[in-house]
Design a protein around this motif. Structure first.
Motif, short mmCIF file in Angstrom:
data_model
loop_
_atom_site.label_atom_id
_atom_site.label_comp_id
_atom_site.label_asym_id
_atom_site.label_seq_id
_atom_site.Cartn_x
_atom_site.Cartn_y
_atom_site.Cartn_z
N LYS A 193 7.96 6.69 -5.06
CA LYS A 193 9.08 7.44 -4.48
C LYS A 193 9.68 6.77 -3.23
N TYR A 194 9.58 5.45 -3.17
CA TYR A 194 10.18 4.72 -2.05
C TYR A 194 11.42 3.97 -2.51
N SER A 254 0.83 -1.21 0.00
CA SER A 254 0.00 0.00 0.00
C SER A 254 0.86 1.26 0.00
N PHE A 255 2.01 1.21 0.67
CA PHE A 255 2.92 2.35 0.66
C PHE A 255 3.64 2.45 -0.68
N LEU A 297 12.71 1.77 -5.93
CA LEU A 297 11.62 0.94 -6.45
C LEU A 297 10.95 1.56 -7.67
N ASP A 298 10.91 2.88 -7.76
CA ASP A 298 10.33 3.52 -8.94
C ASP A 298 11.19 3.24 -10.19
N ASN A 342 11.51 9.38 -0.75
CA ASN A 342 12.25 10.57 -1.20
C ASN A 342 13.67 10.61 -0.64
N SER A 343 14.32 9.46 -0.58
CA SER A 343 15.65 9.40 0.06
C SER A 343 16.72 9.93 -0.90
N GLU A 344 17.60 10.73 -0.36
CA GLU A 344 18.78 11.17 -1.09
C GLU A 344 20.03 10.59 -0.44
#
Length: 209
Positions: A158-159, A152-153, A195-196, A177-179
């Motif tokens: 953006k994970y 679901s997340f 994952l995107d 949104n990890s950098e």
């Protein structure tokens, strides 16, 4: 921090696309309606866009449009993949993942069911983990199960997945949104995956088969 915007005029100048192309891509749902932001300026009403998102999207469209139809690109860029399903036989036939990864993943799910698009993402992650030589099979299956439990997340986009190991104990994190990710000296980042990016590569592979 307020999101940086770019005007329609500057967008067309920077990217070299025409007014007609821009709105054709909008009609084809290649560019989301909500990215067309109307704002008042001293010259009247003007259209602006979220700068980073629109420039990234147009670059993707330009890179793909010679090889794919606009409808195929729309499918590729759509975040909604809930209707997608693929059989075990087609995964094998198209060699989307290794036989070993498929065997391990099959042990975690009901037999005979078709695979969702998200199953393919998790299979690809499991395949990469097993091929890396950095993890045990059970760690790979643990990561795949973790992803299944948090679908679901993941659908939100953006994970990134992180597999970490501390004092011999492995665990997973989903970070949005990890950098940059930092861990203490006793924690080793064994594996991480956007994952995107995996999803996008999978769509291109499937469309090209």
């Amino acid at each position: 921090m307020e999101e940086e915007l770019i005007s329609k005029k500057d967008l067309l100048d920077w990217t070299g696309i025409s007014y007609g192309q821009l709105y054709r891509w909008k009609r084809k749902n290649l560019i989301p309606e909500e990215w067309f932001i109307r704002k008042s300026t001293f010259t009247g009403q003007e259209t602006f866009f979220p700068k980073e998102q629109i420039l990234t999207r147009i670059k993707k469209i330009q890179n793909m449009k010679d090889d794919l139809s606009l409808d195929d690109i729309a499918d590729l860029l759509s975040p909604d993949q809930t209707s997608f399903a693929i059989s075990h036989e087609k995964i094998v036939q198209q060699t989307l993942v290794s036989h070993y990864a498929l065997l391990q993943y099959d042990a975690m799910r009901p037999q005979g069911e078709e695979y969702s698009f998200y199953d393919l993402i998790y299979l690809t992650v499991l395949d990469s983990l097993l091929l890396s030589g950095e993890i045990h099979v059970e760690e790979g299956k643990m990561a795949a199960q973790f992803l299944q439990d948090h679908t679901s997340f993941i659908k939100e986009g953006k994970y990134s997945l992180y597999l970490l190991r501390k004092l011999g104990v492995s665990f997973c994190l989903l970070i949005k949104n990890s950098e940059s990710v930092y861990a203490d000296k006793q924690t080793h980042i064994v594996f991480n995956a956007d994952l995107d990016s995996i999803a996008e590569k999978l769509k291109i592979t499937i469309l090209s088969k």
